[in-house]
Design an enzyme around this catalytic site. Structure first.
Site, short mmCIF file in Angstrom:
data_model
loop_
_atom_site.label_atom_id
_atom_site.label_comp_id
_atom_site.label_asym_id
_atom_site.label_seq_id
_atom_site.Cartn_x
_atom_site.Cartn_y
_atom_site.Cartn_z
N TYR A 667 0.82 -1.21 0.00
CA TYR A 667 0.00 0.00 0.00
C TYR A 667 0.86 1.26 0.00
O TYR A 667 0.44 2.31 -0.51
CB TYR A 667 -0.93 -0.01 1.22
CG TYR A 667 -1.90 1.13 1.26
CD1 TYR A 667 -2.78 1.35 0.21
CD2 TYR A 667 -1.94 2.00 2.34
CE1 TYR A 667 -3.68 2.40 0.23
CE2 TYR A 667 -2.84 3.06 2.38
CZ TYR A 667 -3.71 3.25 1.32
OH TYR A 667 -4.60 4.29 1.35
N ARG A 702 -5.89 -1.37 -0.53
CA ARG A 702 -7.08 -1.15 0.28
C ARG A 702 -8.35 -1.68 -0.38
O ARG A 702 -9.44 -1.42 0.11
CB ARG A 702 -7.23 0.34 0.60
CG ARG A 702 -6.17 0.84 1.59
CD ARG A 702 -6.31 0.12 2.93
NE ARG A 702 -5.22 0.42 3.83
CZ ARG A 702 -4.15 -0.35 3.99
NH1 ARG A 702 -4.02 -1.46 3.30
NH2 ARG A 702 -3.22 -0.01 4.86
N TYR A 783 0.08 -1.92 9.82
CA TYR A 783 -1.24 -1.67 10.39
C TYR A 783 -1.58 -2.67 11.49
O TYR A 783 -2.32 -2.35 12.42
CB TYR A 783 -2.31 -1.74 9.29
CG TYR A 783 -2.49 -0.44 8.55
CD1 TYR A 783 -3.14 0.62 9.14
CD2 TYR A 783 -2.00 -0.28 7.26
CE1 TYR A 783 -3.32 1.83 8.47
CE2 TYR A 783 -2.17 0.91 6.57
CZ TYR A 783 -2.83 1.96 7.19
OH TYR A 783 -2.99 3.14 6.51
#
Length: 819
Positions: A667, A702, A783
């Site tokens: 990402y 995403r 994350y």
């Protein structure tokens, strides 16, 4: 026999000469083993002597005829210094124009030409010398320091000894096989051991019970069915769900983003519900008509924007070698379909409307099925456009319109919505595709809720008198609730992806109790709605569930972190499909039910695929939980060791030296918009002869397939972009793996540490490469907030910085030498 052998250590320029290489036999020629062995010995000898190029020629000439001239003076003149010509036909004049029979000499440009005429007589001596050398080396190996000693513990000595000190020792016993050492189970093995053992009985029983429950539910639906129309709709729903399930599984992962875009566009068929409920003249005159017009307009935004975005993505997957695309020819079947329907409907054939809707349904199914491969993807998009377009036309044409001005209102609503969708789809960057998809999902949710409320406002009395009234009220209530959850949840997802809201999970205190209270309130409201005969109370219930469900969408989506956004996007896509299904039951429209089941099942399957790729349960993701299904729940292992940093020059040199390279984008690459720079680097490396491939994790980015689309946008050929399952075993053979902006998807703790919260998550095994270079902004965790042991491995170097800036500088460094 004429034979030519060429061996090169450096680049040889003989390929530019008009040489003709022969390998043929004549009935008058014989090929002997001695001549072949002689040729082989000379190959071995001169291979070690030549510095640039070695050319050996052997020719068995025809009896009584001179040898043919195969190598001219021109050929020899362009050979590099150190090249060798061994002319085996020297006795018959030679195959080379410069051969001097019986002599060996060096030309002016440093080429050695051997014209020996006694090569066969030299063979025995050479063979004897080689054999004697081998025997002497063997005997000298018996002992050390100049002392002769027969060590029977030496496997080679023991195997070569027949008699020793008068004792026959032949044959030698087989050497003892080494005993495998008992090693302590590694954490990786422990992680594997922690996985539950498959129980065939339990698995079969679970399947049997699930099947029993499904069949029993069908019987219960038949018992509760108020009219044949409901049973018919249930049949349509069931078959459409099965078709959607089977169709979506065939879609290649690289096309998951176009699939999301197509289903988003197809779900805009909620416009049909809005058109059916619209009324008034050029402008709507009641609240119901305003809501219906809003539903149709928002749906049109989805339709136009979704199909245009899909076309943009598919165009980026095109390669220069692909055949020309004549998609405009699909206007022919669309025109034929509509012309035939128009003629039949004007002739009074009332059932033609049902058949036209069936055709639109089949075309929408074909739109999803077409995305199963790159070859048929554009056809799928075209089928979707024809299917949705024909559904809108046939819906408008079959409506009993009292005021002709209503057609103007419909055209204005659909046209304005389509214009907005087209404008947005043309201007948006593909790196913003996830947030655009989330925004489009919210439009579908709002449209579904608006249509359900509009249907109730239009005529609430008939729900009390109609035999199917209870069914219509139930799906009306459910449609409003699902649509509201979809709308607000999509808006929160849009805010997180756009950076307007924090991507971190917002864990409100007591959020589970809050969500449970909202759910119970919705159930209670549905009970009141189903039993009341007051239109005012019924409208209050619909408004209440819309608000409560909207709050649920906010709280549920806010509790989900950025790393789980791929699941959120696919789940919202599924919600929009089920809301569309409810609208289909409410209006008794098989088209809406079929398309809704198709979209709902596709989103559900993609959600399952995303959860499986993270080893997470769907319930855990929805409720904002953390941890994988395989996590033991203990204290996670601490990452020890030092991080080794590298610089741009070193990284560029290592990339130029590597021959087998795998690039793992994450990402971080999408955020930095560095796909174009990466594409240029790949082009340079491939031009240098390196094999370069991409490895894509299912949840990289995403939304499903986002990295595939971004790489295609930059012109990376899709046939060098591979999914995790296709390429994970190839990391062992890679000279270098370049990781750009990825963290959790390459975390070794998922494999080694059973107590890690990502234990069991399928990851890319980048650490198995000979060399790993990781490009990241910082050494912070991903994350999932889990430290990555790959960062401290001996074969890993960290190159810190913005992905686009770093790759741009790598491109400059690699290109400098090429220039």
């Amino acid at each position: 026999m004429v034979l030519a052998v060429v061996a090169t250590q450096k680049k040889c320029h003989l390929s530019s000469l008009p040489l003709k290489w022969h390998f043929s036999k004549n009935k008058h020629q014989k090929s002997t083993s001695s001549s072949r062995l002689l040729l082989f010995l000379f190959c071995v000898h001169v291979w070690g002597c030549a510095c640039a190029c070695v050319c050996m020629w052997a020719c068995a000439c025809l009896a009584g005829k001179p040898a043919p001239k195969l190598i001219t003076q021109e050929h020899v003149s362009v050979m590099k210094p150190g090249s060798i010509v061994v002319d085996l036909a020297a006795e018959a004049g030679g195959n080379c124009e410069l051969t001097r029979p019986g002599e060996t000499y060096r030309t002016n440009n440093g080429v050695h030409i051997f014209g020996y005429t006694d090569l066969p007589s030299r063979l025995p001596t050479q063979s004897s010398v080689l054999y004697a050398n081998n025997v002497s080396k063997l005997l000298l190996s018996f002992g050390s320091g100049g002392n002769y000693h027969v060590d029977l513990q030496d496997e080679v000595v023991r195997a070569a000894t027949v008699v020793h000190q008068g004792q026959l020792l032949w044959p030698a016993p087989k050497p003892a096989q080494p005993v495998a050492q008992q090693t302590k189970p590694t954490s990786s093995a422990a992680a594997v051991a922690s996985k539950p053992v498959a129980d065939p009985y339990r698995d079969t029983l679970r399947t049997a019970l699930t099947m029993s429950g499904g069949l029993a539910a069908l019987v219960a639906a038949g018992v509760a069915s108020p009219a044949p129309a409901f049973s018919q709709m249930m049949g349509t729903f069931g078959l459409a769900t099965i078709v959607g399930y089977q169709t979506v599984w065939g879609v290649t992962p690289a096309l998951h983003s176009p699939l999301m875009s197509v289903t988003n566009a197809v779900s805009g068929i909620t416009a049909v519900g809005g058109l059916v409920l619209m009324g008034g003249g050029l402008l709507p005159t009641t609240t119901s008509q305003v809501l219906a017009a809003a539903a149709a307009g928002l749906s049109a935004v989805n339709i136009a924007g979704g199909f245009l975005i899909t076309k943009r993505m598919l165009d980026m997957f095109r390669r220069p070698t692909d055949p020309a695309d004549y998609g405009q020819l699909y206007a022919i079947p669309a025109a034929v379909f509509m012309a035939a329907w128009f003629a039949a409907s004007r002739a009074g054939y009332s059932e033609v409307h049902s058949m036209a809707m069936l055709g639109s349904s089949v075309l929408c199914i074909g739109a999803v099925a077409g995305l199963s491969s790159q070859k048929t993807a554009r056809l799928g998009n075209a089928l979707g456009i024809i299917g949705v377009g024909s559904a809108l036309v046939t819906t408008v044409g079959s409506l009993p319109v009292a005021d002709a001005l209503l057609y103007g209102q419909m055209a204005a609503v659909l046209g304005s919505g389509a214009a907005v969708g087209t404008l947005v789809a043309r201007r948006v960057e593909l790196s913003s595709l996830p947030q655009l998809t989330a925004a489009f999902h919210s439009f579908v949710g709002i449209a579904a809720t608006a249509a359900c409320v509009a249907a109730y406002l239009k005529d609430p009395v008939h729900l009390l008198l109609d035999a199917d009234g209870s069914v219509h009220k139930a799906v009306m209530y459910l449609g409003s609730a699902i649509g509201a959850i979809t709308a607000t949840g999509s808006l929160v997802a849009f805010g997180k992806l756009q950076g307007m809201l924090s991507s971190k999970a917002l864990l409100l205190p007591g959020r589970h109790l809050l969500n449970a209270g909202l759910a119970l309130s919705n159930v209670a409201g549905m009970g009141v709605f189903m039993t009341t005969s007051s239109p005012a109370v019924g409208l209050s219930c619909l408004a209440g569930t819309s608000v409560l469900s909207g709050i649920s969408g906010l709280t549920l989506t806010s509790a989900i972190g950025g790393a789980d956004m791929p699941v959120v996007i696919t789940l919202l896509n599924s919600y929009s499909g089920w809301a569309l299904c409810a609208e289909g039951f409410m209006l008794q429209n098989q088209l809406l039910t079929t398309v809704g089941a198709l979209v709902g099942s596709s989103g559900a399957i993609l959600s399952y695929i995303m959860c499986k790729a993270m080893n997470r349960s769907l319930t855990s993701v929805i409720l904002g939980g953390t941890g994988s299904l395989s996590s033991a729940g203990g204290q996670a292992a601490k990452v020890t060791g030092e991080v080794t940093r590298t610089d741009l020059a070193t990284a560029a040199d290592e990339l130029k030296a590597a021959k087998n390279i795998i690039i793992v984008p994450g990402y971080g690459l999408a955020v930095a918009k560095g796909q174009y720079a990466v594409a240029e680097v790949v082009k340079m490396l491939r031009a240098r002869g390196a094999r370069v491939r991409f490895a894509i994790h299912p949840v990289a980015g995403r939304m499903p397939g986002q990295l595939n689309v971004l790489l295609a946008e930059a012109g990376v050929p899709y046939d060098i972009v591979h999914e995790m399952e296709e390429i994970n075993e190839d990391f062992k053979e890679a000279d270098l793996t370049l990781v750009i902006g990825a963290n959790d998807t390459i975390n070794k703790a998922a494999v080694d540490d059973p107590n890690s919260i990502i234990a069991g998550m399928p990851v890319l095994h980048v650490w198995e490469s000979k060399k790993v270079i990781i490009v990241k902004r910082s050494l912070a965790a991903g994350y999932a907030d889990v430290d990555n042991p790959v960062f401290t491995l001996p074969n890993t170097n960290m190159l810190l910085g913005d992905a686009k800036k770093v790759v741009d500088e790598l491109k400059t460094a690699i290109g400098a030498e090429d220039k």
